[in-house]
Design a protein around this motif. Structure first.
Motif, PDB file in Angstrom:
ATOM      1  N   GLU A   6      11.713  -7.431  10.323  1.00 54.72           N
ATOM      2  CA  GLU A   6      12.222  -6.075  10.058  1.00 54.72           C
ATOM      3  C   GLU A   6      13.740  -6.050  10.138  1.00 54.72           C
ATOM      4  O   GLU A   6      14.412  -5.502   9.272  1.00 54.72           O
ATOM      5  CB  GLU A   6      11.625  -5.076  11.052  1.00 54.72           C
ATOM      6  CG  GLU A   6      12.126  -3.655  10.814  1.00 54.72           C
ATOM      7  CD  GLU A   6      11.376  -2.628  11.646  1.00 54.72           C
ATOM      8  OE1 GLU A   6      11.882  -1.511  11.775  1.00 54.72           O
ATOM      9  OE2 GLU A   6      10.289  -2.959  12.159  1.00 54.72           O
ATOM     10  N   HIS A  10      14.970  -5.725   6.346  1.00 55.81           N
ATOM     11  CA  HIS A  10      15.081  -4.303   6.018  1.00 55.81           C
ATOM     12  C   HIS A  10      16.546  -3.887   5.974  1.00 55.81           C
ATOM     13  O   HIS A  10      17.372  -4.407   6.732  1.00 55.81           O
ATOM     14  CB  HIS A  10      14.330  -3.453   7.042  1.00 55.81           C
ATOM     15  CG  HIS A  10      12.843  -3.642   6.984  1.00 55.81           C
ATOM     16  ND1 HIS A  10      11.972  -2.898   7.733  1.00 55.81           N
ATOM     17  CD2 HIS A  10      12.072  -4.491   6.259  1.00 55.81           C
ATOM     18  CE1 HIS A  10      10.731  -3.293   7.489  1.00 55.81           C
ATOM     19  NE2 HIS A  10      10.773  -4.244   6.596  1.00 55.81           N
ATOM     20  N   GLU A  19      13.702   5.306   3.686  1.00 56.34           N
ATOM     21  CA  GLU A  19      12.990   4.249   4.398  1.00 56.34           C
ATOM     22  C   GLU A  19      12.237   3.315   3.448  1.00 56.34           C
ATOM     23  O   GLU A  19      12.217   2.094   3.640  1.00 56.34           O
ATOM     24  CB  GLU A  19      12.020   4.885   5.402  1.00 56.34           C
ATOM     25  CG  GLU A  19      11.229   3.885   6.213  1.00 56.34           C
ATOM     26  CD  GLU A  19      10.247   4.555   7.160  1.00 56.34           C
ATOM     27  OE1 GLU A  19       9.809   3.894   8.109  1.00 56.34           O
ATOM     28  OE2 GLU A  19       9.915   5.747   6.934  1.00 56.34           O
ATOM     29  N   LYS A  23      12.833  -0.755   3.211  1.00 57.19           N
ATOM     30  CA  LYS A  23      11.773  -1.696   3.590  1.00 57.19           C
ATOM     31  C   LYS A  23      11.383  -2.649   2.461  1.00 57.19           C
ATOM     32  O   LYS A  23      10.704  -3.641   2.701  1.00 57.19           O
ATOM     33  CB  LYS A  23      10.523  -0.930   4.037  1.00 57.19           C
ATOM     34  CG  LYS A  23      10.637  -0.298   5.408  1.00 57.19           C
ATOM     35  CD  LYS A  23       9.319   0.367   5.792  1.00 57.19           C
ATOM     36  CE  LYS A  23       9.349   0.894   7.215  1.00 57.19           C
ATOM     37  NZ  LYS A  23       8.058   1.519   7.590  1.00 57.19           N
ATOM     38  N   ILE A 131       5.153  -0.453  -1.188  1.00 52.52           N
ATOM     39  CA  ILE A 131       5.682  -0.415   0.180  1.00 52.52           C
ATOM     40  C   ILE A 131       5.126   0.782   0.937  1.00 52.52           C
ATOM     41  O   ILE A 131       4.800   0.697   2.126  1.00 52.52           O
ATOM     42  CB  ILE A 131       7.222  -0.378   0.155  1.00 52.52           C
ATOM     43  CG1 ILE A 131       7.764  -1.775  -0.159  1.00 52.52           C
ATOM     44  CG2 ILE A 131       7.805   0.104   1.465  1.00 52.52           C
ATOM     45  CD1 ILE A 131       7.517  -2.803   0.922  1.00 52.52           C
ATOM     46  N   HIS A 136       3.412  -5.563  -0.195  1.00 50.95           N
ATOM     47  CA  HIS A 136       4.673  -6.115  -0.661  1.00 50.95           C
ATOM     48  C   HIS A 136       4.542  -6.667  -2.080  1.00 50.95           C
ATOM     49  O   HIS A 136       3.430  -6.925  -2.571  1.00 50.95           O
ATOM     50  CB  HIS A 136       5.155  -7.222   0.281  1.00 50.95           C
ATOM     51  CG  HIS A 136       5.818  -6.705   1.511  1.00 50.95           C
ATOM     52  ND1 HIS A 136       5.116  -6.206   2.582  1.00 50.95           N
ATOM     53  CD2 HIS A 136       7.127  -6.598   1.852  1.00 50.95           C
ATOM     54  CE1 HIS A 136       5.953  -5.823   3.532  1.00 50.95           C
ATOM     55  NE2 HIS A 136       7.173  -6.052   3.102  1.00 50.95           N
TER      56      HIS A 136
END
Length: 206
Positions: A6, A10, A19, A23, A131, A136
């Motif tokens: 993360e 990210h 967000e 991500k 996402i 993914h």
């Protein structure tokens, strides 16, 4: 020690972007967990709602699941480097663009100069919806376009654009060493002053 993907992958929260955008990244390690029909339907419905020049919607997506002939045909067209990590991916997708605008009133079809742009917009929307579902994606340019064309009888007025992996994030430890290093390297992006201009190569003041 567990790798904190993360923080590595990210976008920093202080950038203030949504967000879902923060991500989104392109992993190479996937589990074999199948993606449900319902989730795939949602993902491609989202793609279909992307911006489209004159609402022509020039995108087409050829979707294959592991164990299906369609999947194998897409896999066979991939470059060997991509084949080395794609093996566990549950869904492979080939994106295709219409090369011409629809003909009007008997006129000859005109080249669709924005088709690949629109396919890219649909693909980006697909990725963000994925996402949102905890899934993914990874887009690939390393594939044989003519083999994709031949494998699926794609007519000459359409052009293969990219291949996409869709699935659930796996462990970097499952990858060959060269790809493991990529998977565990922090992502970086160019600063705004390198691509947002007031005049050419003169950064906009934002």
């Amino acid at each position: 020690m567990a790798i904190d993907l993360e923080n590595l992958k990210h976008a920093p929260k202080e950038l203030g972007i949504h967000e879902l955008i923060g991500k989104r990244w392109s992993p190479r390690s996937y589990t074999e967990q199948p993606v449900s029909d319902a989730d795939l339907k949602t993902i491609f419905t989202a793609a279909g709602w992307a911006a489209s020049s004159s609402n022509i919607q020039p995108w087409r997506f050829i979707v294959g699941r592991r164990g299906e002939e369609t999947y194998d045909k897409i896999f066979d067209a991939l470059a060997s480097g991509n084949q080395s990590w794609v093996k566990t991916v549950p869904v492979l997708v080939a994106s295709v663009a219409a090369k011409f605008m629809p003909a009007k009133d008997g006129e000859a079809p005109r080249p669709h100069e924005w088709a690949k742009h629109d396919v890219g917009a649909a693909s980006a929307t697909m990725c963000l919806q994925a996402i949102a579902l905890g899934i993914h994606t990874h887009g690939m340019a390393g594939f044989d376009r003519e083999l994709i064309r031949a494998n699926f009888n794609i007519p000459e007025d359409f052009e293969p654009v990219a291949v996409w992996a869709i699935g659930y994030l796996g462990s970097p430890d499952a990858l060959p060493d060269n790809y493991k290093k990529m998977e565990t390297t922090p992502r970086e992006r160019k600063p705004l002053d390198q691509y947002v201009f007031k005049h050419w190569n003169e950064p906009a003041k934002l």
